[in-house]
Design a protein around this motif. Structure first.
Motif, PDB file in Angstrom:
ATOM      1  N   ARG A  94     -19.201  -5.147  48.250  1.00 46.27           N
ATOM      2  CA  ARG A  94     -18.092  -5.034  47.809  1.00 46.27           C
ATOM      3  C   ARG A  94     -18.216  -5.515  46.539  1.00 46.27           C
ATOM      4  NH1 ARG A  94     -14.824  -7.155  53.078  1.00 46.27           N
ATOM      5  NH2 ARG A  94     -15.581  -5.647  54.294  1.00 46.27           N
ATOM      6  N   ASP A 107     -27.597   1.677  56.638  1.00 48.49           N
ATOM      7  CA  ASP A 107     -28.064   0.550  56.606  1.00 48.49           C
ATOM      8  C   ASP A 107     -27.207   0.065  57.344  1.00 48.49           C
ATOM      9  OD1 ASP A 107     -29.896   1.303  54.037  1.00 48.49           O
ATOM     10  OD2 ASP A 107     -28.251   1.002  52.506  1.00 48.49           O
ATOM     11  N   TYR A 108     -25.848   0.154  57.656  1.00 46.69           N
ATOM     12  CA  TYR A 108     -24.742   0.110  58.564  1.00 46.69           C
ATOM     13  C   TYR A 108     -25.230  -0.116  59.662  1.00 46.69           C
ATOM     14  CZ  TYR A 108     -23.022   4.327  58.614  1.00 46.69           C
ATOM     15  OH  TYR A 108     -22.487   6.162  59.198  1.00 46.69           O
ATOM     16  N   LYS A 119     -26.831  -4.510  57.460  1.00 44.31           N
ATOM     17  CA  LYS A 119     -26.676  -4.564  56.246  1.00 44.31           C
ATOM     18  C   LYS A 119     -25.255  -4.595  55.743  1.00 44.31           C
ATOM     19  CE  LYS A 119     -31.530  -4.111  55.072  1.00 44.31           C
ATOM     20  NZ  LYS A 119     -32.379  -3.068  54.470  1.00 44.31           N
ATOM     21  N   GLU A 120     -24.562  -5.604  55.126  1.00 44.38           N
ATOM     22  CA  GLU A 120     -22.997  -5.327  55.339  1.00 44.38           C
ATOM     23  C   GLU A 120     -23.686  -4.734  53.887  1.00 44.38           C
ATOM     24  OE1 GLU A 120     -20.755  -8.787  54.769  1.00 44.38           O
ATOM     25  OE2 GLU A 120     -21.887  -9.624  56.868  1.00 44.38           O
ATOM     26  N   ASP A 121     -22.234  -3.811  53.826  1.00 49.86           N
ATOM     27  CA  ASP A 121     -22.050  -2.852  52.243  1.00 49.86           C
ATOM     28  C   ASP A 121     -21.526  -4.119  51.139  1.00 49.86           C
ATOM     29  OD1 ASP A 121     -22.351  -0.851  53.960  1.00 49.86           O
ATOM     30  OD2 ASP A 121     -20.167  -0.558  54.087  1.00 49.86           O
TER      31      ASP A 121
END
Length: 106
Positions: free
Chosen positions: A105, A96-97, A101-103
């Protein structure tokens, strides 16, 4: 020689294009490709242009690769083409990164 004196008076360096890395660098640190340039210059010193081109070809190629990174760019392009081919065939799914796309949190 009057030409060289004029060059010094005007503050022009004809060899600047050739010996970029040997010039004074900011903060007094050696340039990234200085070692390759030095090997090339030391190899060709006193040989003459024709003989130096023939005998110092590996040193010159190393210096040019360090300066322009052409072999690295070709290698990277090949890797990316292979990755795209594997994605198209469904053999590889990028994480995904790598898709932007952001992780999530907590």
């Amino acid at each position: 020689m009057p030409f060289w004196e004029l060059q010094r008076q005007l503050g022009i360096d004809v060899d600047r294009w050739l010996l970029r890395q040997s010039m004074p660098q900011p903060y007094g640190k050696a340039a990234a490709c200085h070692a390759f340039e030095r090997e090339w210059v030391e190899c060709g010193h006193g040989l003459g242009q024709t003989r130096a081109r023939r005998e110092c070809q590996p040193e010159y190629e190393d210096f040019m690769e360090c300066m322009h990174r052409t072999k690295l760019a070709v290698r990277l392009r090949t890797i990316l083409e292979q990755r795209d081919k594997m994605i198209k065939e469904g053999k590889y799914t990028p994480p995904d990164y790598h898709k932007g796309k952001e992780d999530l949190r907590p």
